[in-house]
Design a protein around this motif. Structure first.
Motif, PDB file in Angstrom:
ATOM      1  N   LYS A 238     -11.169   0.099   1.491  1.00  7.74           N
ATOM      2  CA  LYS A 238     -10.659   1.429   1.142  1.00  7.74           C
ATOM      3  C   LYS A 238      -9.947   1.415  -0.204  1.00  7.74           C
ATOM      4  CE  LYS A 238      -9.826   3.250   5.803  1.00  7.74           C
ATOM      5  NZ  LYS A 238      -8.762   3.636   6.768  1.00  7.74           N
ATOM      6  N   LEU A 239      -9.305   0.285  -0.486  1.00  6.75           N
ATOM      7  CA  LEU A 239      -8.553   0.181  -1.744  1.00  6.75           C
ATOM      8  C   LEU A 239      -9.446  -0.226  -2.916  1.00  6.75           C
ATOM      9  CD1 LEU A 239      -5.368  -1.648  -0.396  1.00  6.75           C
ATOM     10  CD2 LEU A 239      -5.603   0.783  -0.938  1.00  6.75           C
ATOM     11  N   ASN A 240     -10.499  -0.986  -2.621  1.00 12.76           N
ATOM     12  CA  ASN A 240     -11.380  -1.466  -3.692  1.00 12.76           C
ATOM     13  C   ASN A 240     -12.737  -1.840  -3.081  1.00 12.76           C
ATOM     14  OD1 ASN A 240     -12.672  -2.657  -5.815  1.00 12.76           O
ATOM     15  ND2 ASN A 240     -11.144  -4.265  -6.172  1.00 12.76           N
ATOM     16  N   ASP A 241     -13.731  -0.993  -3.312  1.00  9.82           N
ATOM     17  CA  ASP A 241     -15.055  -1.203  -2.714  1.00  9.82           C
ATOM     18  C   ASP A 241     -16.009  -1.925  -3.663  1.00  9.82           C
ATOM     19  OD1 ASP A 241     -16.966  -1.120  -0.782  1.00  9.82           O
ATOM     20  OD2 ASP A 241     -17.542   0.963  -1.104  1.00  9.82           O
ATOM     21  N   SER A 242     -15.465  -2.611  -4.645  1.00 11.65           N
ATOM     22  CA  SER A 242     -16.330  -3.225  -5.658  1.00 11.65           C
ATOM     23  C   SER A 242     -16.842  -4.606  -5.259  1.00 11.65           C
ATOM     24  CB  SER A 242     -15.571  -3.337  -6.993  1.00 11.65           C
ATOM     25  OG  SER A 242     -14.437  -4.196  -6.837  1.00 11.65           O
ATOM     26  N   ASP A 243     -16.271  -5.187  -4.212  1.00  8.44           N
ATOM     27  CA  ASP A 243     -16.654  -6.545  -3.825  1.00  8.44           C
ATOM     28  C   ASP A 243     -17.558  -6.494  -2.587  1.00  8.44           C
ATOM     29  OD1 ASP A 243     -16.953  -9.197  -3.271  1.00  8.44           O
ATOM     30  OD2 ASP A 243     -14.816  -9.678  -3.231  1.00  8.44           O
TER      31      ASP A 243
ATOM     32  N   TYR B 194      -4.373  -5.011  -1.665  1.00  6.36           N
ATOM     33  CA  TYR B 194      -5.745  -5.513  -1.494  1.00  6.36           C
ATOM     34  C   TYR B 194      -5.746  -7.030  -1.312  1.00  6.36           C
ATOM     35  CZ  TYR B 194     -10.551  -6.768  -2.841  1.00  6.36           C
ATOM     36  OH  TYR B 194     -11.811  -7.283  -2.882  1.00  6.36           O
ATOM     37  N   ASP B 195      -5.026  -7.722  -2.169  1.00  7.38           N
ATOM     38  CA  ASP B 195      -4.990  -9.194  -2.109  1.00  7.38           C
ATOM     39  C   ASP B 195      -4.457  -9.689  -0.753  1.00  7.38           C
ATOM     40  OD1 ASP B 195      -5.978  -9.330  -4.658  1.00  7.38           O
ATOM     41  OD2 ASP B 195      -4.015  -9.627  -5.611  1.00  7.38           O
TER      42      ASP B 195
ATOM     43  N   THR C 269      -1.851  -1.035  -5.219  1.00  8.77           N
ATOM     44  CA  THR C 269      -3.112  -1.263  -4.499  1.00  8.77           C
ATOM     45  C   THR C 269      -3.665  -2.673  -4.696  1.00  8.77           C
ATOM     46  OG1 THR C 269      -4.335  -0.304  -6.350  1.00  8.77           O
ATOM     47  CG2 THR C 269      -3.765   1.167  -4.518  1.00  8.77           C
ATOM     48  N   GLN C 270      -3.468  -3.257  -5.876  1.00  6.58           N
ATOM     49  CA  GLN C 270      -4.006  -4.593  -6.111  1.00  6.58           C
ATOM     50  C   GLN C 270      -3.325  -5.628  -5.216  1.00  6.58           C
ATOM     51  OE1 GLN C 270      -6.735  -5.498  -8.019  1.00  6.58           O
ATOM     52  NE2 GLN C 270      -6.415  -7.388  -6.852  1.00  6.58           N
TER      53      GLN C 270
ATOM     54  N   ALA D   7      -9.007  -3.302   2.989  1.00 12.22           N
ATOM     55  CA  ALA D   7      -9.224  -3.780   1.616  1.00 12.22           C
ATOM     56  C   ALA D   7     -10.327  -2.977   0.944  1.00 12.22           C
ATOM     57  CB  ALA D   7      -9.576  -5.265   1.634  1.00 12.22           C
TER      58      ALA D   7
ATOM     59  N   GLU E  94       0.844  -1.204   0.000  1.00 14.65           N
ATOM     60  CA  GLU E  94       0.000   0.000   0.000  1.00 14.65           C
ATOM     61  C   GLU E  94       0.876   1.250   0.000  1.00 14.65           C
ATOM     62  OE1 GLU E  94      -3.823   1.985   2.347  1.00 14.65           O
ATOM     63  OE2 GLU E  94      -2.813   0.238   3.209  1.00 14.65           O
TER      64      GLU E  94
END
Length: 618
Positions: free
Chosen positions: A358-363, A330-331, A326-327, A356, A321
């Motif tokens: 904060k980095l990607n709210d798509s899931d 996130y993982d 970010t990916q 996680a 981070e």
């Protein structure tokens, strides 16, 4: 003439005077028997004591002496018989209870031994030795840990106002520590281990056993606490060993997951270890002082070899981070979070998933995991918030019902209704919707409404034994025992080994006073699975009551009472049943006592009328 007069005068002397000159008094026989007993001539002492069982000497005293003599002759059956006779004449007489407990123990009738201890404790609740005896037998022989805890905690409470040897306290705390572990109250377990160490530093080593148990069971919070106790009691020599360095490394890793700054101290010491723990400690220490590249060089090979090292996943996430990847960050956050949900570190798991998000709210699944952790903490408002974010439209009846039920637990009746009704409209043929509606109705004491919803649930899932059981319970609450029996019989047919169903059907039979032999068989099956369940013991006692065997009824009802008290699950029904049994045994004083205890828990007009009637009949 003088000779005749002398004879005549003899005949005028009262017979009682003559007897007193030729026969011994009961007191003299008693004294001689005591002398024989002191000289270990127990058999002759018994002969003498038996001569005066109908004398003016208190019967409870004579039978106690007989009980003790028989015990010292190792005839424990006769000792029990005479101890019971003594207690019949004076129920609060302590001395015969001691031999009753010891005799039952020798016969390996451990339940009866505890019963005897409990009996005297009813009259003399501050008797330390009987609390200890009951606890010791429950712990070593019966493995009844809740009752062990009850008696040992009571003992320690009494000891605050009484002088007790430290060795005695140490043993009590050790038994409590191990008993609390068995009932999964790990905080209390460690609290009592701490006490044992205050009495004897050698007990420190015992903490290691439990540290390993906690660690292997993923009880990381408890591992941290146990290691804190251990470290605070180590000698300087013990602190400077490779094994202790390893323990520091473990503590450092766990505190690292909690974002606890003190982790740095433990990691620095952990770096002195000679195994892979030192390597991980170094990597985490470097991350904490922002030496990211040095840390990552160590972490990546470690994770390649073993991806289940959560602290390494977390360190990698933070480093990536900071590097802007970010990916990968996130993982690693998700990987760490998924592993943490299997542990007791709910706050740490929530933190991983939130990072996680904060980095990607798509899931949306991440919000589901966060909601799950908040629910474990009983933070229902936060759980609801994240569960709602985990779906955008009602695609699943269980999601809607679950949120509705959480609103119910959070005392938000209006929103609970909204979600349950939405589930009913969207999924009218889903049985779980009606089941949860029924559960909420039950909590609100609306049994008729609950039955209606359960009947609907059964229309869509006729073989569901849980629905059948809940229907039986609601019919019982409504006063329809016949219907309750009908449904619980169906539930038991679906799951014949379920002890709750076995007991429930047995109790329903006992209430109707039907199929008592079948009821007896059923509840004994249930007790094989859960031998210290107060509700099951109460059922067995009530079956004996309905059969007219009031002595056996009282035995099991009393066991039900103290096991329920120990489990903090005492029910007014148990006390009511004990009161009824004492009434049948014509002990009105104790009958009223237990009926009053029942009313203290739950006011009941029927019980009050029994008390009034008994007083009127006097």
């Amino acid at each position: 003439m003088k000779k005749f007069l002398a004879v005549f005068i003899i005949f005028l002397i009262p017979a009682s005077v003559l007897l007193s000159q030729t026969e011994e008094s009961a007191a003299q026989i008693y004294s001689r028997a005591l002398m024989m007993k002191s000289q270990k001539d127990y058999q002759n002492a018994i002969t003498e004591f038996k001569k005066i069982t109908d004398s003016e000497i208190p019967k409870e005293t004579i039978y106690f002496q007989l009980s003790e003599c028989y015990f010292l002759l190792n005839d424990v059956v006769a000792s029990i018989e005479n101890a019971k006779k003594s207690i019949q004449f004076k129920p609060d007489y302590e001395d015969p209870h001691y031999y009753l407990v010891q005799s039952y123990y020798k016969l390996k009738q451990f339940d009866n031994a505890v019963d005897a201890a409990e009996h005297i404790l009813f009259y003399q609740p501050d008797q330390l030795q009987y609390h200890f005896l009951a606890a010791y037998i429950c712990y070593t022989e019966l493995k009844n840990y809740k009752l062990t805890i009850y008696h040992m905690e009571t003992l320690l409470e009494i000891s605050q106002t009484r002088e007790i040897d430290d060795k005695f306290k140490e043993q009590a705390h050790m038994i409590l520590a191990e008993s609390y572990y068995q009932v999964k109250d790990y905080e209390k377990c460690l609290e009592h281990f701490n006490y044992t160490i205050s009495y004897n530093k050698e007990n420190t080593i015992k903490i290691l056993d439990y540290t390993n148990l906690f660690l292997n069971d993923d009880k990381y919070e408890n591992t941290i606490d146990s290691l804190d106790i251990l470290f605070s009691n180590l000698t300087d020599e013990q602190k400077s060993t490779d094994f202790t360095y390893k323990l520091n490394a473990i503590q450092g890793r766990l505190l690292y997951l909690k974002n606890d700054f003190s982790a740095k101290t433990y990691l620095r010491i952990g770096m002195k270890a000679k195994d892979t723990e030192s390597i991980i400690s170094k990597a985490l220490f470097y991350e904490m002082i922002k030496k990211d590249d040095e840390s990552l060089k160590i972490i990546l090979p470690v994770l390649k070899a073993n991806s289940s090292i959560i602290s390494a996943q977390y360190a990698a996430a933070k480093i990536y981070e900071r590097k802007g990847d970010t990916q990968k960050a996130y993982d690693h956050y998700v990987a760490a979070g998924l592993q943490l949900i299997e542990t007791d570190m709910t706050d740490a798991a929530i933190n991983m998933f939130k990072q996680a998000v904060k980095l990607n709210d798509s899931d949306p699944v991440l919000h589901y995991y966060i909601g799950q952790q908040y629910e474990k903490q009983k933070k229902y408002s936060l759980a609801i918030y994240h569960y709602k974010k985990s779906f955008s439209k009602p695609e699943d009846a269980e999601q809607l019902v679950h949120i509705g039920f959480l609103y119910h637990l959070n005392k938000d009746i209006e929103n609970s209704k909204v979600f349950i009704e939405l589930a009913s409209r969207e999924f009218p043929e889903n049985s779980k919707v009606y089941f949860f509606k029924a559960v909420i109705a039950m909590d609100n004491k609306k049994n008729t409404e609950a039955i209606q919803d359960l009947e609907k649930a059964l229309q869509y899932d006729a073989g569901n034994d849980i629905y059948l059981f809940y229907t039986a319970m609601n019919y019982e609450e409504s006063g329809n025992i016949d219907k309750s029996i009908e449904y619980i019989e169906q539930a038991l047919a679906k799951d014949e080994s379920n002890p709750t169903y076995q007991n429930y059907l047995a109790y329903m039979y006992s209430l109707k006073k039907v199929n008592l032999d079948a009821a007896f068989t059923l509840v004994n099956k249930a007790l094989k699975t859960e031998p210290f369940n107060g509700a099951f013991l109460d059922t067995l006692g009530w079956i004996y009551y309905q059969k007219g065997d009031y002595g056996s009824a009282l035995t099991y009802l009393m066991r039900a009472s103290y096991n329920s008290i120990a489990a903090d699950e005492i029910d007014s029904t148990i006390y009511d049943h004990i009161g009824d049994t004492y009434s049948r045994l014509q002990n009105n004083e104790l009958a009223v006592h237990y009926w009053n205890e029942a009313i203290k828990i739950k006011p009941d007009k029927n019980i009050s009328s029994k008390i009034s009637k008994l007083k009127q009949d006097k």
